[in-house]
Design an enzyme around this catalytic site. Sequence first.
Site, PDB file in Angstrom:
ATOM      1  N   GLU A  15       0.832  -2.320  -4.588  1.00  0.00           N
ATOM      2  CA  GLU A  15       0.546  -2.209  -6.204  1.00  0.00           C
ATOM      3  C   GLU A  15       1.982  -1.997  -6.794  1.00  0.00           C
ATOM      4  O   GLU A  15       1.945  -1.150  -7.861  1.00  0.00           O
ATOM      5  CB  GLU A  15      -0.300  -1.187  -6.227  1.00  0.00           C
ATOM      6  CG  GLU A  15      -1.876  -1.453  -5.610  1.00  0.00           C
ATOM      7  CD  GLU A  15      -2.909  -0.619  -5.934  1.00  0.00           C
ATOM      8  OE1 GLU A  15      -2.698   0.378  -6.910  1.00  0.00           O
ATOM      9  OE2 GLU A  15      -4.026  -0.816  -5.646  1.00  0.00           O
ATOM     10  N   GLU A  17      -7.685  -3.113   0.956  1.00  0.00           N
ATOM     11  CA  GLU A  17      -8.488  -1.841   0.673  1.00  0.00           C
ATOM     12  C   GLU A  17      -9.875  -2.531   0.167  1.00  0.00           C
ATOM     13  O   GLU A  17     -10.089  -3.554  -0.412  1.00  0.00           O
ATOM     14  CB  GLU A  17      -7.950  -1.011  -0.178  1.00  0.00           C
ATOM     15  CG  GLU A  17      -6.846  -0.276   0.069  1.00  0.00           C
ATOM     16  CD  GLU A  17      -6.412   0.726  -0.958  1.00  0.00           C
ATOM     17  OE1 GLU A  17      -7.126   0.729  -2.087  1.00  0.00           O
ATOM     18  OE2 GLU A  17      -5.343   1.357  -0.837  1.00  0.00           O
TER      19      GLU A  17
END
Length: 548
Positions: A164, A268
Amino acid sequence: MLHFKTLLIAAAALATTVRALPQITRKGRYLYNPDGSRFYIKGVAYQPQGQAANDPNNPFLEPSTFIDPLADSAGCTRDIPNLQQLGVNVIRVYSVDNTLNHDSCMSTLDQAGIYTMIDLSLPVNGSIDRSAPSWTTNLLDLYVKTIDVFSNYQNVLGYHIGNEVVITADGTGAAAFVKAAARDVKAYLKSKSSSALVGYAAVDASSDWLDPFANYLTCDPNGNGSGDTSIDLFGLNNYEWCGDASPSVYATKNGDFAGYSVAAYFSEYGCITSPPRLWTEVAALFSSPMTQIWSGGIAFSYFPAESGQGEFGMVTIDGSTVTKSADFNRLKTQYGQVTPPNSPSRDSASDSSYPSCPSQNSTLLASSTLPPTPNDAACNCLETKLSCIFSPPPGTNSTAISVINGQLLGTACGLLSTNGGNCNDIISNGTTGTYGRVSFCDAREKLSYVMSLYYETQNRNPAACNFGGNAKLNSGALTMSAASAAESCIANPSATFVPGSSSTISKSVKPTGTGGNSGGSVSLMDSIQSLGLVMGISTVGALWTLLT
Ligand SMILES: *[C@@H]1O[C@H](CO)[C@@H](O)[C@H](O)[C@H]1NC(C)=O
Ligand SMILES: *[C@@H]1O[C@H](CO)[C@@H](O)[C@H](O)[C@H]1NC(C)=O
Ligand SMILES: *[C@@H]1O[C@H](CO)[C@@H](O)[C@H](O)[C@H]1NC(C)=O
Ligand SMILES: *[C@@H]1O[C@H](CO)[C@@H](O)[C@H](O)[C@H]1NC(C)=O
Ligand SMILES: *[C@@H]1O[C@H](CO)[C@@H](O)[C@H](O)[C@H]1NC(C)=O
């Protein structure tokens, strides 16, 4: 006697043939076992929750500390039977300490048939800073050292080079630094004959920028179809399936990645907003049509991981006692039921194509001119030739050094600009594709460089090399100007090379008093603009960026 000897030989043979998991490889957009069957990641995140710095400069509540779970052999012994019960074949570990020993955990995992996906970045200054991105010697060294440590183990599926880093369309300029990290890590792995995958874990976001960004990570900036700067595995941190949803929640993402060049997976998953989690997305993820697009995913999280949305953990731990929740049992049931299709076969899978890079526009700001490979030898050379060196008083702790480093960078650049100079040499910009000659050096070297430039504008008046007692003259330096030193030490500022190749790296000991590397924990641009932000924003622990 003979009989006894035979037994010994048999025992020795057994000891050396303990299970060593075979390397998984990628062909085109799929992962394969050595026998040519598809490999799917049936995973769980395995990282105790770090401490989130309660700091106004850390709006994403990203952790400031971490516990390396692969260095905790008692913890591994306690948990691995549970991981086996859960039916996972991969764990994702977000932060590891390359100075610790991982033999016990890695070998127990191997014997349990479990691979690892290792994130190379670390909290705070150990990752590409999304608010002032650069790709620097200290980060490359960190990544290389971690790879060296984990190359001893066969059960490393791959490494994430970032998590990220890019989270908005106007942050996509940072993708140039992510891609440079992919290029250098890939070259390094290749030089070690490792086929571990190079992955990146992305925040889920609007297709407007996520798609061009994902394509950029696989494109060839030279336009000749080479995969040398491409990732192998795109991870999407995806939480779209909440409660008992239906496969249609994935329609957009499936469409977005239907034609992707390399392998993709959910780095995830496990939405908590409609409890209890039923984990019914597992059946969708491990069956067609998703199996044509994705190679499985990592359920979040084995360890307790609480956010404002709820509890993502599946167990509670009290010393050596682990209590599994109903959530754990539901995921176990779902993982136990999947039978993903074994197609396409390795032989019939197409090779990847690595298209030219997408053109820059408002949703993809990254240039196809990538930053160079950070060059330790060049930065070390520079440091010996600079006249004024950042040198905080002895006894200053490392956190304080990082803070002072950042504040002084702002001060020194400000002073320099009012005296006819500028900080261009230390600035990198992934949007314009311009990378200052000194921009791949670490934060301390950048500061020493700017201090030296300023000192020169003051006709080398010793009082101009003090900075509140944090700088000192470098008695070993000749009267060479900082700019000439940079030109001579960093003669080829856009060079790319294989990290660790002997011609380019010669780690030298830093001058006494400077205490080694200090990273980019301080946001360079913020400092320069004197915004007073001293904590860089790290990019570890996707959860914390996602849920705020
Ligand atoms: C692609 O082009 C670049 C520069 O033009 C060159 O350095 C590189 O070797 C080429 N790679 C391949 C695979 O042709
Ligand atoms: C930017 O380019 C990408 C292709 O890389 C395209 O998908 C996207 O729609 C473009 N965005 C804008 C705002 O034009
Ligand atoms: C480091 O030094 C600073 C300033 O002296 C102090 O405020 C801080 O508590 C110290 N941190 C540690 C971890 O010792
Ligand atoms: C990079 O350059 C662009 C264009 O000049 C500018 O808008 C942007 O603010 C710069 N980014 C950084 C991080 O300095
Ligand atoms: C992060 O900062 C600490 C403290 O200054 C330093 O010891 C460490 O080497 C830095 N790490 C990186 C990767 O820059």
